[in-house]
Design an enzyme around this catalytic site. Structure first.
Site, PDB file in Angstrom:
ATOM      1  N   ASN A  13      -6.008  53.927  38.896  1.00 49.13           N
ATOM      2  CA  ASN A  13      -5.548  54.724  40.033  1.00 49.13           C
ATOM      3  C   ASN A  13      -4.654  53.897  40.960  1.00 49.13           C
ATOM      4  O   ASN A  13      -4.607  52.676  40.858  1.00 49.13           O
ATOM      5  CB  ASN A  13      -6.775  55.264  40.784  1.00 49.13           C
ATOM      6  CG  ASN A  13      -6.525  56.647  41.342  1.00 49.13           C
ATOM      7  OD1 ASN A  13      -5.421  56.947  41.797  1.00 49.13           O
ATOM      8  ND2 ASN A  13      -7.528  57.483  41.303  1.00 49.13           N
ATOM      9  N   CYS A  14      -4.021  54.599  41.866  1.00 50.81           N
ATOM     10  CA  CYS A  14      -3.083  54.005  42.835  1.00 50.81           C
ATOM     11  C   CYS A  14      -3.708  52.799  43.534  1.00 50.81           C
ATOM     12  O   CYS A  14      -4.849  52.884  43.957  1.00 50.81           O
ATOM     13  CB  CYS A  14      -2.717  55.060  43.870  1.00 50.81           C
ATOM     14  SG  CYS A  14      -1.740  54.448  45.242  1.00 50.81           S
ATOM     15  N   PRO A  15      -3.043  51.677  43.706  1.00 45.42           N
ATOM     16  CA  PRO A  15      -1.642  51.424  43.326  1.00 45.42           C
ATOM     17  C   PRO A  15      -1.507  50.659  41.996  1.00 45.42           C
ATOM     18  O   PRO A  15      -0.447  50.128  41.722  1.00 45.42           O
ATOM     19  CB  PRO A  15      -1.160  50.534  44.476  1.00 45.42           C
ATOM     20  CG  PRO A  15      -2.366  49.682  44.783  1.00 45.42           C
ATOM     21  CD  PRO A  15      -3.583  50.551  44.508  1.00 45.42           C
TER      22      PRO A  15
END
Lengths: 75, 156
Positions: A13-15
């Site tokens: 998941n981000c980032p």
């Protein structure tokens, strides 16, 4: 599409997809193409934003069976 | 084009509030920014070698989503903080979110500069040997030396 290097960011998941894309590009030379696979739907906008701000070129961006596939050409 | 710069002031030391500085700093660095994080007050906890004691509390944190509604009287019970922290860490892992240590390492790898506020280190009598070695110690004036020339400056 031909590519020189590939990595799978599925499940990340981000980032992380962006950070790992940046790291992968560091080891490549100008004009080479990196293929990235991701499952984070936020990566669609983020990869484009990354390309716009770093000068690398996002050659294509497709969705295949719930996964996002990006081809990024190094500046 | 001149390199863009970003400065972040990290003042919180809880598990939830530890994420924004490290996420933004690592991402900005990946985008080519020159980044500095100034850690002060409770933010100093994020410089410890061991981040396993960085916790989250449901107490006085009414916006935190809970699996079941939990009265404040229950949140006060011993062990609730550890339980909330454990649940939060499981959630982060399940959703593929990096651990704090991983994000911090990615920041350092990308040359994000960490500056610790010397005054608050003294104030809380922190032992610098408990902090990671990649830290500079300075004060507010030194922060402005960098922050005054940034494109983005955030207080977290």
């Amino acid at each position: 599409m031909n590519f020189d290097k590939e990595f799978d960011a599925s499940g990340l998941n981000c980032p992380l997809p962006i950070l790992k894309t940046k790291k992968a590009l560091n080891d490549m030379t100008t004009g080479q193409v990196l293929k990235v696979i991701a499952t984070d739907c936020g990566a669609v906008k983020d990869m484009q934003a990354f390309a716009d701000q770093t000068g690398n070129t996002l050659l294509s961006n497709t969705e295949v069976g719930g996964k996002y596939v990006f081809f990024m050409q190094k500046k | 084009m001149a390199t863009k710069k970003m400065a972040i002031i990290a003042t919180k030391g809880t598990l939830d509030m530890a994420y924004p500085p490290f996420i933004l700093a690592s991402t900005a660095a990946a985008l080519g920014y020159d980044v500095q994080i100034f850690f002060t007050f409770y933010g100093l906890q994020l410089l410890r070698k061991d981040l396993s004691n960085v916790m989250i509390s449901p107490l006085a944190n009414p916006a935190m989503p809970m699996p079941i509604p939990m009265p404040v009287m229950v949140q006060m019970l011993p062990g609730m903080e550890s339980m909330a922290t454990m649940m939060m860490k499981q959630k982060l892992k399940k959703h593929g979110v990096a651990s704090l240590t991983e994000l911090r390492d990615l920041c350092l790898e990308a040359d994000v500069k960490f500056v610790a506020c010397q005054m608050t280190v003294d104030l809380f009598e922190f032992d610098k040997s408990e902090f990671i070695k990649d830290v500079e110690y300075a004060g507010a004036a030194a922060f402005f030396g960098f922050a005054g020339e940034t494109d983005i400056c955030l207080f977290v």
